[in-house]
Design a protein around this motif. Sequence first.
Motif, short mmCIF file in Angstrom:
data_model
loop_
_atom_site.label_atom_id
_atom_site.label_comp_id
_atom_site.label_asym_id
_atom_site.label_seq_id
_atom_site.Cartn_x
_atom_site.Cartn_y
_atom_site.Cartn_z
N VAL A 1 -63.47 80.34 50.21
CA VAL A 1 -62.77 81.40 50.93
C VAL A 1 -63.00 81.25 52.43
O VAL A 1 -62.07 81.34 53.23
CB VAL A 1 -63.20 82.79 50.41
N TYR A 2 -64.24 81.00 52.80
CA TYR A 2 -64.56 80.81 54.22
C TYR A 2 -63.74 79.65 54.79
O TYR A 2 -63.16 79.77 55.88
CB TYR A 2 -66.06 80.54 54.39
N ALA A 3 -63.67 78.55 54.06
CA ALA A 3 -62.92 77.38 54.55
C ALA A 3 -61.44 77.71 54.73
O ALA A 3 -60.82 77.29 55.71
CB ALA A 3 -63.09 76.21 53.58
N ALA A 4 -60.87 78.47 53.80
CA ALA A 4 -59.46 78.84 53.93
C ALA A 4 -59.25 79.76 55.14
O ALA A 4 -58.28 79.60 55.88
CB ALA A 4 -58.98 79.52 52.65
N LEU A 5 -60.14 80.69 55.35
CA LEU A 5 -60.02 81.61 56.49
C LEU A 5 -60.25 80.90 57.82
O LEU A 5 -59.66 81.26 58.83
CB LEU A 5 -60.99 82.78 56.34
N GLU A 6 -61.08 79.88 57.80
CA GLU A 6 -61.36 79.12 59.02
C GLU A 6 -60.16 78.29 59.46
O GLU A 6 -59.96 78.04 60.64
CB GLU A 6 -62.58 78.22 58.78
N ASP A 7 -59.32 77.91 58.50
CA ASP A 7 -58.14 77.08 58.79
C ASP A 7 -56.93 77.98 59.10
O ASP A 7 -56.07 78.19 58.25
CB ASP A 7 -57.85 76.17 57.60
N VAL A 8 -56.89 78.50 60.30
CA VAL A 8 -55.83 79.43 60.69
C VAL A 8 -54.45 78.81 60.52
O VAL A 8 -53.48 79.49 60.20
CB VAL A 8 -56.06 79.93 62.14
N ARG A 9 -54.35 77.50 60.70
CA ARG A 9 -53.05 76.83 60.56
C ARG A 9 -52.47 77.01 59.16
O ARG A 9 -51.26 76.94 58.98
CB ARG A 9 -53.16 75.35 60.87
N GLY B 1 -71.33 83.31 56.76
CA GLY B 1 -69.99 83.65 56.30
C GLY B 1 -69.17 84.40 57.33
O GLY B 1 -68.24 85.11 56.97
N VAL B 2 -69.49 84.25 58.61
CA VAL B 2 -68.83 85.03 59.66
C VAL B 2 -67.86 84.17 60.47
O VAL B 2 -68.24 83.12 60.97
CB VAL B 2 -69.87 85.68 60.60
N LEU B 3 -66.64 84.68 60.59
CA LEU B 3 -65.62 84.12 61.47
C LEU B 3 -65.16 85.25 62.38
O LEU B 3 -64.66 86.27 61.90
CB LEU B 3 -64.42 83.62 60.67
N GLU B 4 -65.35 85.07 63.67
CA GLU B 4 -64.95 86.11 64.62
C GLU B 4 -64.14 85.48 65.73
O GLU B 4 -64.46 84.39 66.20
CB GLU B 4 -66.18 86.80 65.20
N ALA B 5 -63.09 86.18 66.13
CA ALA B 5 -62.22 85.67 67.19
C ALA B 5 -61.88 86.77 68.17
O ALA B 5 -61.69 87.93 67.79
CB ALA B 5 -60.93 85.11 66.59
N ALA B 6 -61.78 86.38 69.44
CA ALA B 6 -61.24 87.26 70.47
C ALA B 6 -59.72 87.14 70.39
O ALA B 6 -59.19 86.06 70.13
CB ALA B 6 -61.74 86.84 71.85
N ALA C 1 -54.00 83.92 45.46
CA ALA C 1 -53.05 83.00 44.81
C ALA C 1 -53.17 81.59 45.39
O ALA C 1 -53.13 80.60 44.65
CB ALA C 1 -51.63 83.52 44.96
N TYR C 2 -53.31 81.50 46.69
CA TYR C 2 -53.45 80.20 47.36
C TYR C 2 -54.68 79.46 46.86
O TYR C 2 -54.61 78.28 46.54
CB TYR C 2 -53.52 80.44 48.87
N LEU C 3 -55.79 80.16 46.77
CA LEU C 3 -57.03 79.52 46.31
C LEU C 3 -56.93 79.10 44.85
O LEU C 3 -57.45 78.06 44.47
CB LEU C 3 -58.22 80.45 46.53
N THR C 4 -56.24 79.89 44.04
CA THR C 4 -56.02 79.52 42.65
C THR C 4 -55.19 78.24 42.58
O THR C 4 -55.47 77.34 41.79
CB THR C 4 -55.32 80.65 41.89
N GLY C 5 -54.17 78.16 43.43
CA GLY C 5 -53.33 76.95 43.49
C GLY C 5 -54.11 75.73 43.92
O GLY C 5 -53.92 74.63 43.39
N LEU C 6 -55.02 75.90 44.89
CA LEU C 6 -55.85 74.78 45.33
C LEU C 6 -56.78 74.32 44.23
O LEU C 6 -56.96 73.13 44.01
CB LEU C 6 -56.68 75.17 46.57
#
Length: 165
Positions: free
Chosen positions: A21-29, A77-82, A148-153
């Motif tokens: 989940v962290y990896a998916a959230l980190e990949d904003v693209r 597990g932290v992703l923070e953005a300005a 759903a995306y993670l299930t597909g992966l």
Amino acid sequence: MDPNHYRFRGVWRLAAPAPAVYAALEDVRSYPLWWPEVREARETGAGSGSGEVVVRGLLPYRLVIGLEARRRDPAAGVLEAAMRGDLVGWSRFTVTADGPGGTRCRVLFEEDARAAKALLRRLALPLHPLFRANHAVMMHRGGRGLAAYLTGLAGGGGGRRTANR
């Protein structure tokens, strides 16, 4: 109370391991692949954690939001953005394991933002509840889409649309 100031907090519980989940959230693209309201996403620097997203919810307006990574901490597990652009402030995802076996996780989303887009600022007072409701729908659909995306992966599939890169 400033009608242009928003604080959001929400939780997604997903049947997926926290690192995935962290990896998916980190990949904003990849957000346009699974989050219906994120129409475009691009990096603004190679591997910098900075980028730009174009968001359109149920209400008929779009937001262009620049993101600059402030904290990327996989161990915590932290992703923070300005955020800059049509919204100014910050957003944070905190991903933690949820239960034994490491196959489930909890995602806490927090955001503190002010509307910078002129139209939103003018309509903030009368439409504040609608803006909050629009955000709630967007977050709900984001959680469902990510699941759903993670299930597909995991099953060898992929997302439903192409991300802009």
